[in-house]
Structures are given as C-alpha cells and as structure tokens.
Design a protein around this motif. Structure first.
Motif, PDB file in Angstrom:
ATOM      1  N   PRO A 263       6.232   1.460   7.936  1.00 30.58           N
ATOM      2  CA  PRO A 263       6.151   0.190   8.643  1.00 30.58           C
ATOM      3  C   PRO A 263       7.518  -0.278   9.157  1.00 30.58           C
ATOM      4  O   PRO A 263       8.539   0.022   8.547  1.00 30.58           O
ATOM      5  N   THR A 264       7.486  -1.027  10.261  1.00 33.59           N
ATOM      6  CA  THR A 264       8.704  -1.615  10.790  1.00 33.59           C
ATOM      7  C   THR A 264       9.141  -2.765   9.893  1.00 33.59           C
ATOM      8  O   THR A 264       8.302  -3.509   9.385  1.00 33.59           O
TER       9      THR A 264
ATOM     10  N   GLU B  95       9.353  -3.699  -2.538  1.00 41.30           N
ATOM     11  CA  GLU B  95       8.252  -2.905  -1.976  1.00 41.30           C
ATOM     12  C   GLU B  95       8.644  -2.141  -0.713  1.00 41.30           C
ATOM     13  O   GLU B  95       7.859  -1.334  -0.215  1.00 41.30           O
ATOM     14  N   THR B  96       9.855  -2.394  -0.190  1.00 39.96           N
ATOM     15  CA  THR B  96      10.299  -1.647   0.996  1.00 39.96           C
ATOM     16  C   THR B  96      11.161  -0.434   0.640  1.00 39.96           C
ATOM     17  O   THR B  96      11.665   0.247   1.525  1.00 39.96           O
ATOM     18  N   ARG B  97      11.336  -0.152  -0.624  1.00 40.02           N
ATOM     19  CA  ARG B  97      12.086   1.049  -1.017  1.00 40.02           C
ATOM     20  C   ARG B  97      11.353   2.300  -0.532  1.00 40.02           C
ATOM     21  O   ARG B  97      10.131   2.322  -0.436  1.00 40.02           O
ATOM     22  N   PHE B  98      12.126   3.331  -0.255  1.00 41.07           N
ATOM     23  CA  PHE B  98      11.500   4.553   0.235  1.00 41.07           C
ATOM     24  C   PHE B  98      12.366   5.762  -0.090  1.00 41.07           C
ATOM     25  O   PHE B  98      13.550   5.648  -0.409  1.00 41.07           O
ATOM     26  N   THR B  99      11.731   6.928   0.014  1.00 38.61           N
ATOM     27  CA  THR B  99      12.442   8.200  -0.083  1.00 38.61           C
ATOM     28  C   THR B  99      12.612   8.754   1.330  1.00 38.61           C
ATOM     29  O   THR B  99      11.639   8.811   2.094  1.00 38.61           O
ATOM     30  N   ALA B 100      13.836   9.126   1.684  1.00 39.66           N
ATOM     31  CA  ALA B 100      14.100   9.723   2.995  1.00 39.66           C
ATOM     32  C   ALA B 100      13.683  11.190   2.961  1.00 39.66           C
ATOM     33  O   ALA B 100      14.042  11.924   2.031  1.00 39.66           O
ATOM     34  N   VAL B 101      12.911  11.620   3.958  1.00 38.57           N
ATOM     35  CA  VAL B 101      12.408  12.993   4.000  1.00 38.57           C
ATOM     36  C   VAL B 101      12.500  13.523   5.436  1.00 38.57           C
ATOM     37  O   VAL B 101      12.533  12.756   6.396  1.00 38.57           O
TER      38      VAL B 101
ATOM     39  N   GLN C  40       0.833  -1.207   0.000  1.00 42.01           N
ATOM     40  CA  GLN C  40       0.000   0.000   0.000  1.00 42.01           C
ATOM     41  C   GLN C  40       0.866   1.255   0.000  1.00 42.01           C
ATOM     42  O   GLN C  40       0.610   2.205  -0.753  1.00 42.01           O
ATOM     43  N   PHE C  41       1.881   1.259   0.853  1.00 39.50           N
ATOM     44  CA  PHE C  41       2.784   2.406   0.902  1.00 39.50           C
ATOM     45  C   PHE C  41       3.562   2.547  -0.411  1.00 39.50           C
ATOM     46  O   PHE C  41       3.729   3.647  -0.932  1.00 39.50           O
ATOM     47  N   ASP C  42       4.037   1.417  -0.933  1.00 41.90           N
ATOM     48  CA  ASP C  42       4.850   1.438  -2.139  1.00 41.90           C
ATOM     49  C   ASP C  42       4.071   2.019  -3.318  1.00 41.90           C
ATOM     50  O   ASP C  42       4.627   2.753  -4.146  1.00 41.90           O
ATOM     51  N   GLU C  43       2.789   1.698  -3.399  1.00 43.18           N
ATOM     52  CA  GLU C  43       1.967   2.210  -4.496  1.00 43.18           C
ATOM     53  C   GLU C  43       1.815   3.731  -4.428  1.00 43.18           C
ATOM     54  O   GLU C  43       1.612   4.387  -5.451  1.00 43.18           O
ATOM     55  N   LEU C  44       1.925   4.288  -3.218  1.00 44.02           N
ATOM     56  CA  LEU C  44       1.850   5.743  -3.057  1.00 44.02           C
ATOM     57  C   LEU C  44       3.213   6.406  -3.161  1.00 44.02           C
ATOM     58  O   LEU C  44       3.309   7.613  -3.393  1.00 44.02           O
ATOM     59  N   GLY C  45       4.282   5.608  -2.972  1.00 41.74           N
ATOM     60  CA  GLY C  45       5.640   6.148  -2.938  1.00 41.74           C
ATOM     61  C   GLY C  45       6.075   6.330  -1.495  1.00 41.74           C
ATOM     62  O   GLY C  45       5.932   7.420  -0.926  1.00 41.74           O
ATOM     63  N   THR C  46       6.588   5.272  -0.892  1.00 39.66           N
ATOM     64  CA  THR C  46       6.886   5.277   0.546  1.00 39.66           C
ATOM     65  C   THR C  46       7.863   6.378   0.928  1.00 39.66           C
ATOM     66  O   THR C  46       8.851   6.615   0.231  1.00 39.66           O
ATOM     67  N   GLU C  47       7.583   7.044   2.030  1.00 35.21           N
ATOM     68  CA  GLU C  47       8.471   8.052   2.599  1.00 35.21           C
ATOM     69  C   GLU C  47       8.805   7.651   4.034  1.00 35.21           C
ATOM     70  O   GLU C  47       7.951   7.145   4.757  1.00 35.21           O
ATOM     71  N   MET C  48      10.061   7.844   4.425  1.00 36.53           N
ATOM     72  CA  MET C  48      10.492   7.597   5.797  1.00 36.53           C
ATOM     73  C   MET C  48      11.142   8.862   6.343  1.00 36.53           C
ATOM     74  O   MET C  48      11.993   9.474   5.682  1.00 36.53           O
ATOM     75  N   ILE C  49      10.722   9.244   7.554  1.00 42.37           N
ATOM     76  CA  ILE C  49      11.255  10.436   8.189  1.00 42.37           C
ATOM     77  C   ILE C  49      12.666  10.182   8.712  1.00 42.37           C
ATOM     78  O   ILE C  49      12.936   9.152   9.336  1.00 42.37           O
TER      79      ILE C  49
END
Length: 223
Positions: free
Chosen positions: A61-62, A187-193, A42-51
């Motif tokens: 998600p953990t 699917e666990t890839r993310f952009t750091a923000v 679900q997050f991946d489809e939106l473009g996951t972001e991690m603070i």
C-alpha cells in the motif's frame, strides 16, 4: 525521467540529550492518522513485503496519512525515512510459510529522506486532504542517483514520517530540535524483497491494488 526529492541528512537531537525536548507549539499538537489502516493491518498479519528494484519501485500500500492539529498559517515540510527494524538478515521458509533470521544484517544502506513534493506548504493545505507519498520509490541500487530510498533486500524496515516547521528566524538552527515531530506506525513495517516470497502477499497485492489488474489473469510467476 522522474527524479524524486531525496536527500541524505539527519534530524537534530535535543541538546540536553535526554529526548524530552519541549516542542514548538506549532508542532506539539500535530496528530497523524494512517489512511487505509485496515489494509495495512491485513498485510501486516501476513508479513508485509515491499519490492525493491534497481530502477526503483513504488510502495503498495501507498503511505498515506491525514494530518490535524497544525497551525493553518505556519509552513511545514513533510518527509519520510526508513530505519532498520533490527540488525538481522532474513530468509523465507516456504515449508513453514514464515520468515527466519538468516544471520547478521548487511552494512546499512545510505540513509536518505524523501521530501513530499508539495513541501513546504501551509498547515491549512496539508490538513484539508489526504497526504500521499505516492512518488516515493524503493531501490536496492547502492549507487542510485535518482533520489530513491536505498534499502537492503531481505532486511526489515520501519517507515517514519517527520513534520518539520519552517522557522524563518535568523537563528532558527538553535531551535531545530523543537521544530519537528515524528510518527511511525508498527503496521507499516515490511521486509524488502526483490521478488515476493509469500504467495498470500502476492494475492493480496493483486486483489487490492487497482494498478495490478493486468496481473489478475496471469500467473504471478510470469511477472
């Protein structure tokens, strides 16, 4: 003060250099399944972001996995690292609700690995329950001395899990390239923000994170 176990090191390479090492039998049959796969998708489809923060922020998600195929009596160390997806820096275009390339990426942050605090442990222990990396924290502080994973904001990363066999032989270094296996899940890839860019990511984090209950009655801008 909580200090996570994180060290700067690199994984051994095959001496042949062709990447086709024959792995030790204790790691050759190891299989890893990502927990909360549906939520990650679900997050991946939106473009996951991690603070990322100066003080360090836990992932949501953990990163949690279920492991099988280990030798129950052998001991293993579990660790994670985060590699850049590419050499680009990104920016979020609010008018199109999409991420765009903003130029070349910044110099790579110091590469660190986070050791699961239960390491080392026997295969039987790792396999009997979900393995959670809930103590791992992400930071953008290049001078961090708390052992957190250092990432560049507005860059994309791929988390990786490494399963390393504890080899008690005196000449174990000779076999280091055979004694580990690595796993990654696209699917666990993310952009750091430093602040969420996509409001739908904010909404999904609040809706699915049990620790975000206090934010559900307030505006995201307030936190």
């Amino acid at each position: 003060m909580e200090v996570s176990q994180s060290y700067t090191l690199s994984l051994p390479r095959c001496p042949e250099g062709n990447g086709t090492c024959i792995k030790a039998p204790q790691v050759a049959s190891v299989r890893v399944q990502l927990e909360m796969h549906t939520l990650w998708k679900q997050f991946d489809e939106l473009g996951t972001e991690m603070i990322v923060t100066k003080a360090g922020r836990r992932m949501f998600p953990t990163f949690q996995v279920h492991i099988s195929g280990m030798d129950p009596e052998a001991e293993y160390v579990l660790l994670m690292d985060f590699i850049p997806v590419d050499d680009k820096r990104y920016r979020y275009a609010f008018h199109s609700s999409s991420w765009l390339v903003a130029g070349r990426g910044d110099a790579a942050a110091p590469g660190r690995m986070h050791f699961h605090p239960d390491s080392p442990a026997r295969g039987a222990q790792w396999m009997k329950q979900t393995v959670s990396f809930d103590r791992l924290k992400l930071t953008n502080n290049l001078l961090d001395d708390n052992g957190h994973i250092i990432l560049n904001s507005m860059h994309r990363y791929q988390p990786r899990l490494h399963v390393v066999l504890v080899d008690a032989r005196p000449d174990s270094q000779r076999y280091a390239h055979r004694n580990f296996c690595s796993f990654s899940f696209p699917e666990t890839r993310f952009t750091a923000v430093t602040a969420y860019q996509n409001h739908r990511i904010t909404q999904l984090k609040i809706a699915s994170n049990p620790f975000a209950k206090g934010f559900r009655t307030s505006e995201p801008d307030e936190w």
